[in-house]
Every structure is written in structure tokens, then in C-alpha cells.
Design a protein around this motif. Structure first.
Motif, PDB file in Angstrom:
ATOM      1  N   ARG A  59     -14.221   6.004   5.200  1.00  8.28           N
ATOM      2  CA  ARG A  59     -13.192   5.141   4.622  1.00  8.28           C
ATOM      3  C   ARG A  59     -11.896   5.183   5.426  1.00  8.28           C
ATOM      4  NH1 ARG A  59     -14.040   3.595  -0.715  1.00  8.28           N
ATOM      5  NH2 ARG A  59     -12.082   2.469  -0.450  1.00  8.28           N
ATOM      6  N   VAL A  83       4.204   1.109  -5.665  1.00 13.60           N
ATOM      7  CA  VAL A  83       4.672   0.244  -6.757  1.00 13.60           C
ATOM      8  C   VAL A  83       4.743   1.058  -8.044  1.00 13.60           C
ATOM      9  CG1 VAL A  83       4.070  -1.757  -8.180  1.00 13.60           C
ATOM     10  CG2 VAL A  83       3.834  -1.872  -5.690  1.00 13.60           C
ATOM     11  N   GLY A 119     -18.277   8.289  -0.910  1.00 15.26           N
ATOM     12  CA  GLY A 119     -19.549   8.623  -0.266  1.00 15.26           C
ATOM     13  C   GLY A 119     -19.733   7.859   1.033  1.00 15.26           C
ATOM     14  N   ALA A 173     -20.888   5.042   1.672  1.00 16.88           N
ATOM     15  CA  ALA A 173     -22.099   4.221   1.806  1.00 16.88           C
ATOM     16  C   ALA A 173     -21.724   2.759   1.566  1.00 16.88           C
ATOM     17  CB  ALA A 173     -23.146   4.671   0.791  1.00 16.88           C
ATOM     18  N   ARG A 214      -5.649   6.290   6.420  1.00 16.25           N
ATOM     19  CA  ARG A 214      -5.554   7.219   5.292  1.00 16.25           C
ATOM     20  C   ARG A 214      -6.956   7.506   4.738  1.00 16.25           C
ATOM     21  NH1 ARG A 214      -8.020   4.420   2.207  1.00 16.25           N
ATOM     22  NH2 ARG A 214      -7.387   2.733   0.831  1.00 16.25           N
ATOM     23  N   ASP A 248     -11.966  -1.419  -8.301  1.00 18.14           N
ATOM     24  CA  ASP A 248     -12.049  -0.283  -9.234  1.00 18.14           C
ATOM     25  C   ASP A 248     -11.051  -0.405 -10.376  1.00 18.14           C
ATOM     26  OD1 ASP A 248     -13.976   0.831  -7.687  1.00 18.14           O
ATOM     27  OD2 ASP A 248     -12.975   2.765  -7.429  1.00 18.14           O
ATOM     28  N   GLY A 268     -19.270   1.156  -5.573  1.00 16.16           N
ATOM     29  CA  GLY A 268     -18.365   0.075  -5.950  1.00 16.16           C
ATOM     30  C   GLY A 268     -17.685  -0.648  -4.803  1.00 16.16           C
ATOM     31  N   ILE A 269     -17.898  -0.191  -3.551  1.00 17.41           N
ATOM     32  CA  ILE A 269     -17.185  -0.844  -2.439  1.00 17.41           C
ATOM     33  C   ILE A 269     -17.558  -2.327  -2.384  1.00 17.41           C
ATOM     34  CG2 ILE A 269     -16.849  -0.904   0.069  1.00 17.41           C
ATOM     35  CD1 ILE A 269     -17.573   2.089   0.125  1.00 17.41           C
ATOM     36  N   TYR A 276     -22.316  12.804  -8.350  1.00 14.55           N
ATOM     37  CA  TYR A 276     -21.804  11.765  -9.254  1.00 14.55           C
ATOM     38  C   TYR A 276     -22.035  12.160 -10.709  1.00 14.55           C
ATOM     39  CZ  TYR A 276     -21.779   8.489  -5.264  1.00 14.55           C
ATOM     40  OH  TYR A 276     -21.542   7.876  -4.066  1.00 14.55           O
ATOM     41  N   GLU A 319       0.855  -1.196   0.000  1.00 12.94           N
ATOM     42  CA  GLU A 319       0.000   0.000   0.000  1.00 12.94           C
ATOM     43  C   GLU A 319       0.886   1.239   0.000  1.00 12.94           C
ATOM     44  OE1 GLU A 319      -3.246   1.030  -0.261  1.00 12.94           O
ATOM     45  OE2 GLU A 319      -2.369   3.006   0.067  1.00 12.94           O
TER      46      GLU A 319
HETATM   47  C1  LIG Z   1     -16.343  10.543  -4.698  1.00 15.25           C
HETATM   48  C2  LIG Z   1     -16.665   9.078  -4.715  1.00 15.25           C
HETATM   49  C3  LIG Z   1     -17.744   8.626  -3.978  1.00 15.25           C
HETATM   50  C4  LIG Z   1     -18.023   7.257  -3.927  1.00 15.25           C
HETATM   51  N1  LIG Z   1     -19.042   6.833  -3.128  1.00 15.25           N
HETATM   52  C5  LIG Z   1     -19.260   5.516  -2.972  1.00 15.25           C
HETATM   53  C6  LIG Z   1     -20.227   5.053  -2.038  1.00 15.25           C
HETATM   54  O1  LIG Z   1     -20.859   5.834  -1.331  1.00 15.25           O
HETATM   55  N2  LIG Z   1     -20.428   3.719  -1.941  1.00 15.25           N
HETATM   56  C7  LIG Z   1     -19.730   2.819  -2.699  1.00 15.25           C
HETATM   57  O2  LIG Z   1     -19.965   1.613  -2.593  1.00 15.25           O
HETATM   58  N3  LIG Z   1     -18.778   3.238  -3.565  1.00 15.25           N
HETATM   59  C8  LIG Z   1     -18.515   4.551  -3.704  1.00 15.25           C
HETATM   60  N4  LIG Z   1     -17.523   4.971  -4.553  1.00 15.25           N
HETATM   61  C9  LIG Z   1     -16.699   3.962  -5.221  1.00 15.25           C
HETATM   62  C10 LIG Z   1     -15.683   3.374  -4.217  1.00 15.25           C
HETATM   63  O3  LIG Z   1     -14.920   4.409  -3.651  1.00 15.25           O
HETATM   64  C11 LIG Z   1     -14.767   2.376  -4.902  1.00 15.25           C
HETATM   65  O4  LIG Z   1     -15.545   1.472  -5.638  1.00 15.25           O
HETATM   66  C12 LIG Z   1     -13.896   1.599  -3.915  1.00 15.25           C
HETATM   67  O5  LIG Z   1     -13.053   2.459  -3.224  1.00 15.25           O
HETATM   68  C13 LIG Z   1     -13.067   0.561  -4.674  1.00 15.25           C
HETATM   69  O6  LIG Z   1     -12.115  -0.037  -3.838  1.00 15.25           O
HETATM   70  P1  LIG Z   1     -10.703  -0.531  -4.424  1.00 15.25           P
HETATM   71  O7  LIG Z   1     -10.034  -1.245  -3.341  1.00 15.25           O
HETATM   72  O8  LIG Z   1     -10.901  -1.206  -5.707  1.00 15.25           O
HETATM   73  O9  LIG Z   1      -9.926   0.810  -4.787  1.00 15.25           O
HETATM   74  P2  LIG Z   1      -9.404   2.031  -3.789  1.00 15.25           P
HETATM   75  O10 LIG Z   1     -10.353   2.119  -2.693  1.00 15.25           O
HETATM   76  O11 LIG Z   1      -9.207   3.140  -4.694  1.00 15.25           O
HETATM   77  O12 LIG Z   1      -8.051   1.444  -3.249  1.00 15.25           O
HETATM   78  C14 LIG Z   1      -6.893   1.421  -4.036  1.00 15.25           C
HETATM   79  C15 LIG Z   1      -5.694   1.373  -3.103  1.00 15.25           C
HETATM   80  O13 LIG Z   1      -4.521   1.195  -3.876  1.00 15.25           O
HETATM   81  C16 LIG Z   1      -3.506   2.054  -3.381  1.00 15.25           C
HETATM   82  N5  LIG Z   1      -2.562   2.286  -4.474  1.00 15.25           N
HETATM   83  C17 LIG Z   1      -2.783   2.962  -5.617  1.00 15.25           C
HETATM   84  N6  LIG Z   1      -1.685   2.954  -6.392  1.00 15.25           N
HETATM   85  C18 LIG Z   1      -0.748   2.253  -5.718  1.00 15.25           C
HETATM   86  C19 LIG Z   1       0.601   1.918  -5.992  1.00 15.25           C
HETATM   87  N7  LIG Z   1       1.196   2.297  -7.113  1.00 15.25           N
HETATM   88  N8  LIG Z   1       1.292   1.200  -5.079  1.00 15.25           N
HETATM   89  C20 LIG Z   1       0.703   0.789  -3.925  1.00 15.25           C
HETATM   90  N9  LIG Z   1      -0.573   1.097  -3.612  1.00 15.25           N
HETATM   91  C21 LIG Z   1      -1.291   1.813  -4.497  1.00 15.25           C
HETATM   92  C22 LIG Z   1      -4.275   3.302  -2.949  1.00 15.25           C
HETATM   93  O14 LIG Z   1      -3.543   4.089  -2.044  1.00 15.25           O
HETATM   94  C23 LIG Z   1      -5.508   2.668  -2.316  1.00 15.25           C
HETATM   95  O15 LIG Z   1      -5.313   2.370  -0.969  1.00 15.25           O
HETATM   96  C24 LIG Z   1     -17.244   6.334  -4.662  1.00 15.25           C
HETATM   97  C25 LIG Z   1     -16.176   6.793  -5.439  1.00 15.25           C
HETATM   98  C26 LIG Z   1     -15.888   8.145  -5.467  1.00 15.25           C
HETATM   99  C27 LIG Z   1     -14.729   8.634  -6.284  1.00 15.25           C
END
Ligand SMILES: Cc1cc2nc3c(=O)[nH]c(=O)nc-3n(C[C@H](O)[C@H](O)[C@H](O)COP(=O)(O)OP(=O)(O)OC[C@H]3O[C@@H](n4cnc5c(N)ncnc54)[C@H](O)[C@@H]3O)c2cc1C
Length: 515
Positions: free
Chosen positions: A186, A210, A114, A116, A109, A375, A387-388, A312, A103
Motif C-alpha cells: 500500500r 480535516v 494484506g 492483495a 505513507r 471503508d 475492500g480495496i 482477520y 490527505e
Molecule cells: C489488516 C488489514 C488487512 C486488509 N487486507 C486487505 C487485502 O488484502 N485486500 C483488500 O482488498 N482489502 C484489505 N483490507 C481492506 C482495505 O485495507 C480497505 O478496504 C481499503 O484500504 C479501503 O480504502 P479507503 O480508501 O476506503 O480507506 P483507507 O485506505 O483507509 O484510506 C483512508 C485515507 O483517509 C485518510 N484520512 C483519514 N482521516 C483523515 C482526515 N481527518 N483528514 C484527511 N485525511 C484523512 C487516511 O490517512 C487514508 O489515507 C484490509 C484491511 C485491514 C485493516
């Protein structure tokens, strides 16, 4: 000559058929038309089923022999400890694999969101043991008072009709009803998940960014390089048999490797609203404004009365571009009838922050010794922007496929394609339905007006069902169940008639009712 003769023969046979067909068309056009429709429908069903089968039938492993793993190498290296990466790491570690979770930030962090957390994510959090060993991650968050289950919420339609009610409903028979959404910041959620993965046995390394990954086909080994970003920055490199890209919506690693090719399509803003500075009384409201469709605004109540306001932008409206986000986010605070009143004149909003939305799933989420989750693979619902839960669900599926792949010693793209087949079945087709629905709602916003009026008439259980569909607990196809379809169609017809005659109720009064 043979082919010429054959084609002439076939041509002559068709010429013989032409006369009776034309005659039948002239004398019995309706039965013939009906027959053609049935034939076309049958062919379409056959084609859909064939594609579905091809895309979702799991393939069998064919064991390979791999060179021995170097001593300090891992079975699986996961890049990114968001919900997708941490859940993958947790279930891979529980399956007995050697897991490295990298990470780039240090926990706790922030993540712009949102906050939710939908039911499917809650279910997965219930299956994960917390890092303190005292119950599940979900239990711990609720016990510590760091999550706010929404029980009172609703929606505002483009014309301004609104319904706020009990969004929990009675639940399935025999099951306890539960909130479709729990608001969890979060900054809390992601650390709990990452620590839980470490507790399950994954090696979590924070502040490692990375930068690149290279696959050595001969050794069947990934070399992952990056930088430690802490107080004394230095280069870092790791080796693993499988790489999992979980680095969020920009999907930099998978793009660098040439597997993901497109940029994220949508974007979303977020601003926390200070507790005590607003007028909002409910737990969550989705506001559909005509100028934002198919996107929307949402306000959610966090713990301790703080609010989370998001705007959104979902692709599909040629008049709304991602660059418009700041203008729309700030404009709605002042100009949207419902939002401006819910926030009130004294609302203290933090400066707007934004993040990108990669929607609808990428065409390919696997390769030899590689998977893409969350994501990074575009697992955000194209209708709701959430997308969570899909990120976490994809983590569970990735871990299950990897467990099988290691067991049968087959890490080939062919076998790992089972991951794509599984998520297509779980939510990939639902994403396709969401995409179409988003387009339909943008073109015919009256459907949202009719849906809101329908929910108002039918009451809380109908609202709860709507919430279950919109939060991914049930597929979008459930909107076409007869009791939902007929109720909405009735409301739509009534609304069209009243609107045409100029007798439509003033929606503004409706909004005042909920202030
Ligand atoms: C403004 C906004 C509101 C949203 N509201 C909602 C909601 O209310 N409910 C919902 O279900 N979804 C919501 N979403 C979508 C949700 O945030 C994502 O679907 C979710 O965070 C996806 O999780 P993830 O683990 O795939 O990616 P992320 O949560 O983006 O996690 C990616 C991780 O990878 C790390 N990372 C990135 N690059 C590197 C690297 N090079 N080396 C090491 N680590 C790295 C980052 O620091 C991070 O910790 C929202 C999105 C946005 C932008």
C-alpha cells in the motif's frame, strides 16, 4: 353499525368456506400443502423483486438553482486519499469538476493491509493514467516490479485439508487469464493512485487533517476545517459544493455528521515477514482455523520474497472478540499446524499492526451534497475482509453520479441516492450473501472441508473459479451453480459418511504434502 354488519357478513362467508377447506385438508392434504408452498414461494419472489426494484431503480434529476460558487471554492472536496478518495478524485477531475483532495498523511505513507489487490481493482487501475503519463497505473507498477501477481495459491480447511495449485485458471473463453490477486504494498499503491488523481487535475493537499465540516443550506456550500500537520502546523479551511467522506473504516467525519452511526465490526492484524527467513513456497494461502471462523489467516507473497501475514477477525463467532486479535495473531504463528510450518522456525516477523474492518455497507451513504465512499461506507466484504476493489469501485460510481448531478444541477439527497442504488446493485446484495455465508461456514465448518476436498479432486480450474468468487470477480451466488453445487454436495455426503464411520483421511498428511 355498517362495519359490524359488514364484518358479520365476511365472517359468515368465511364460515361457509371453512367446511370445504377442512374436508379438502382431510382428504387431499398433499396437493393442498404443495399449493400452499407454491403460493408462499411466489409471494416471497414477488416481495424480493419488489424490494430489489425499489432499492435499485435510479431516480431522475429535478434541477435546482444554486447560488454562485465563491471563486476559491471547489465543486467537490474529498477527505482522505486512500484508494476510494483518489479514484473518486481522478474520475471527478476527468469529468471536468474542480476537485480538492485532502490527505492527513504525507506520501509515501503506510496503510495496514494484506496488500492483495483483486481483479476489479486491477481493472480500474488500468483505466487510470499514471502520473508520469506513461501508461496506466497498473502498467507502471508492474513495469517497475512493484507488484507480485499470484499464480500459485490455495486454501487450508478447518480440519487441515489443503490444496495449493494454479489459481489463475484458463479464464473466460477468448479472454486472457489473469491473476485473481496482485500483491502491491500500500505504500506504493496509494501514492500512485493519489498522484494519478493529481495528474488528472485534482488539487492534492497532503498533511491536511480535516477535523470538521459544516453545511450552509442557504449557500449550498460546505465549510471544511482542519489543520496543516507539516513542519509549521496551522489551521486550514476550504469550501466546496459537495463533500465526499473517504477517510477510511473509522469513518470519523460521517459519524461526526450523524450519517454513519455504528463502530466498525471487525479487525485485522498484519505483519511483514522478512524475505529469506521463511519456508513458504506458494504465492498466497487462505487458512481457515476452527478457532478463528468465520475469520481466517492469510499469507501473501510480496515482491522480493517478503511475506504478508494477516489474521482477520470477522464477527459471528461469540468466542472470538476483537480484543483477542493479538493473542490469536501470535498464537497461530506458533500453534497453527500449516502457518507455523509455512513460516518456519527462523521466520522474522515485524511487530504486529492492526486496523479495523467496517463490513457489509452502511444503511445510508448519501445526504444533500454529500457522499461516503470506500471503508468509510463499510465496503468491506463480510466473508473475505477485502475492500480495496470495492473502495475503488465505489469511487468510480460516486464520480459518475456526481458528474450527472452537476450536469443536471441536482445535488439533493434524493438524486444522490442513485449512488446507493448503484452500489447496492454492484455489490450490496453480494455483501448480504457474504454475511449469511460467513454465518453458515462458522456453524458448519465441514462445508469448508468438503469444499477443499472438492477443489482437490476437480483441480486447478475449479480452484481458479473459487478464487474468482472469493475475490469479488464473480458474485457469491455463483457458488450455487449446478456444477459447483453438485460437486461439493457429493464431497460433503462422502465426508459425512467417512467421518461417521471413523474412516476419514488424516488431513495432516495433506498439509505435509505442500510443505
Ligand atoms: C489488516 C488489514 C488487512 C486488509 N487486507 C486487505 C487485502 O488484502 N485486500 C483488500 O482488498 N482489502 C484489505 N483490507 C481492506 C482495505 O485495507 C480497505 O478496504 C481499503 O484500504 C479501503 O480504502 P479507503 O480508501 O476506503 O480507506 P483507507 O485506505 O483507509 O484510506 C483512508 C485515507 O483517509 C485518510 N484520512 C483519514 N482521516 C483523515 C482526515 N481527518 N483528514 C484527511 N485525511 C484523512 C487516511 O490517512 C487514508 O489515507 C484490509 C484491511 C485491514 C485493516
Amino acid at each position: 353499525m355498517y362495519f359490524v354488519a359488514l364484518s358479520q357478513g365476511v365472517g359468515a362467508r368465511f364460515a361457509k368456506l371453512r367446511e370445504p377447506v377442512l374436508e379438502a385438508l382431510a382428504t387431499k392434504p398433499i396437493p393442498l400443502l404443495a399449493l400452499s408452498c407454491v403460493l408462499v414461494a411466489l409471494l416471497s419472489i414477488f416481495w424480493v423483486l419488489r424490494t430489489w426494484r425499489k432499492e435499485t431503480t435510479l431516480v431522475k434529476p429535478s434541477p435546482k438553482s444554486y447560488p454562485p460558487l465563491p471563486k476559491d471554492a471547489y465543486d467537490v472536496c474529498i477527505v482522505g486519499a486512500g484508494p476510494a478518495g483518489s479514484v473518486t478524485a481522478y474520475f471527478c477531475a476527468r469529468a471536468g469538476l474542480r476537485v480538492l483532495l485532502l490527505e492527513k498523511k504525507k506520501f509515501p505513507r503506510q496503510k495496514i493491509c494484506g496488500d492483495a489487490v483483486c481483479t476489479l481493482a486491477q481493472d480500474i487501475m488500468e483505466r487510470m493514467e499514471s502520473a508520469t503519463g506513461k501508461g496506466s497505473v497498473l502498467d507502471e507498477i508492474l513495469r517497475e516490479g512493484k507488484g507480485h501477481p499470484a499464480s500459485n495459491g490455495g486454501l487450508v480447511s478447518p480440519a487441515g485439508y489443503s490444496y495449493i495449485g494454479n489459481s489463475v485458471g484458463e479464464g473466460d473463453s477468448g479472454k486472457l487469464a489473469r491473476s485473481a490477486v496482485i500483491a502491491i504494498k500500500r505504500i506504493v499503491l496509494d501514492e500512485k493512485l493519489a498522484r494519478s488523481a493529481a495528474y488528472a487535475g485534482a488539487n492534492l493537499l497532503e498533511e491536511v487533517s480535516v477535523e470538521s465540516a459544516r453545511f450552509d443550506t442557504g449557500k449550498a456550500l460546505w465549510s471544511i476545517s482542519g489543520e496543516r500537520t507539516g513542519s509549521a502546523p496551522e489551521e486550514a479551511s476550504y469550501q466546496a459544493r459537495v463533500l465526499v467522506c473517504a477517510d477510511g473504516a473509522p469513518s470519523r467525519l460521517a459519524m461526526q455528521l450523524g450519517i454513519v452511526k455504528e463502530a466498525p465490526q471487525g479487525t485485522c492484524s498484519r505483519a511483514y515477514v522478512k524475505a529469506g527467513s521463511h519456508n513458504y513456497a506458494a504465492d498466497g494461502t487462505v487458512i481457515y482455523n476452527l478457532n478463528l471462523l468465520p475469520g481466517y489467516m492469510a499469507i501473501f507473497r510480496e515482491v522480493n520474497d517478503e511475506l504478508n501475514y494477516c489474521c482477520y477477525i470477522i464477527p459471528g463467532n461469540p468466542r472470538v472478540r476483537n480484543d483477542d486479535l493479538s493473542r490469536l495473531h501470535h498464537g497461530f504463528v506458533k500453534e497453527d499446524f500449516y502457518l507455523s510450518r509455512a513460516l518456519g522456525p527462523r521466520a522474522e516477523l515485524e511487530p504486529m499492526k492492526a486496523g479495523s474492518l467496517r463490513l457489509g455497507g452502511v444503511p445510508r451513504s448519501y445526504a444533500d451534497n454529500l457522499l461516503i465512499v470506500g471503508d468509510a461506507a463499510g465496503f468491506i466484504d463480510p466473508l473475505t475482509g477485502e475492500g480495496i476493489h470495492h473502495a475503488m469501485d465505489s469511487g468510480v460510481m460516486a464520480a459518475e453520479v456526481l458528474k450527472e448531478a452537476f450536469k443536471h444541477s441536482d445535488l439533493s439527497a434524493r438524486f444522490l441516492s442513485n449512488y446507493q442504488r448503484r452500489w447496492m446493485r454492484a455489490f450490496g446484495y453480494d455483501f448480504k450473501a457474504s454475511m449469511r455465508l460467513a454465518q453458515i461456514l462458522y456453524r458448519f465448518p465441514i462445508l469448508l472441508d468438503a469444499a477443499t476436498l472438492c477443489i482437490e479432486k476437480q483441480g486447478d480450474e475449479f480452484l481458479a473459479e473459487w478464487a474468482r468468487i472469493m475475490t469479488g470477480q464473480r458474485p457469491k451466488s455463483q457458488l450455487f451453480r449446478p456444477y459447483i453445487m453438485f460437486a461439493m454436495a457429493k464431497e460433503l455426503i462422502l465426508l459425512v459418511i467417512l467421518r461417521t464411520l471413523g474412516l476419514e483421511r488424516k488431513p495432516i498428511d495433506d498439509v505435509r504434502k505442500h510443505q
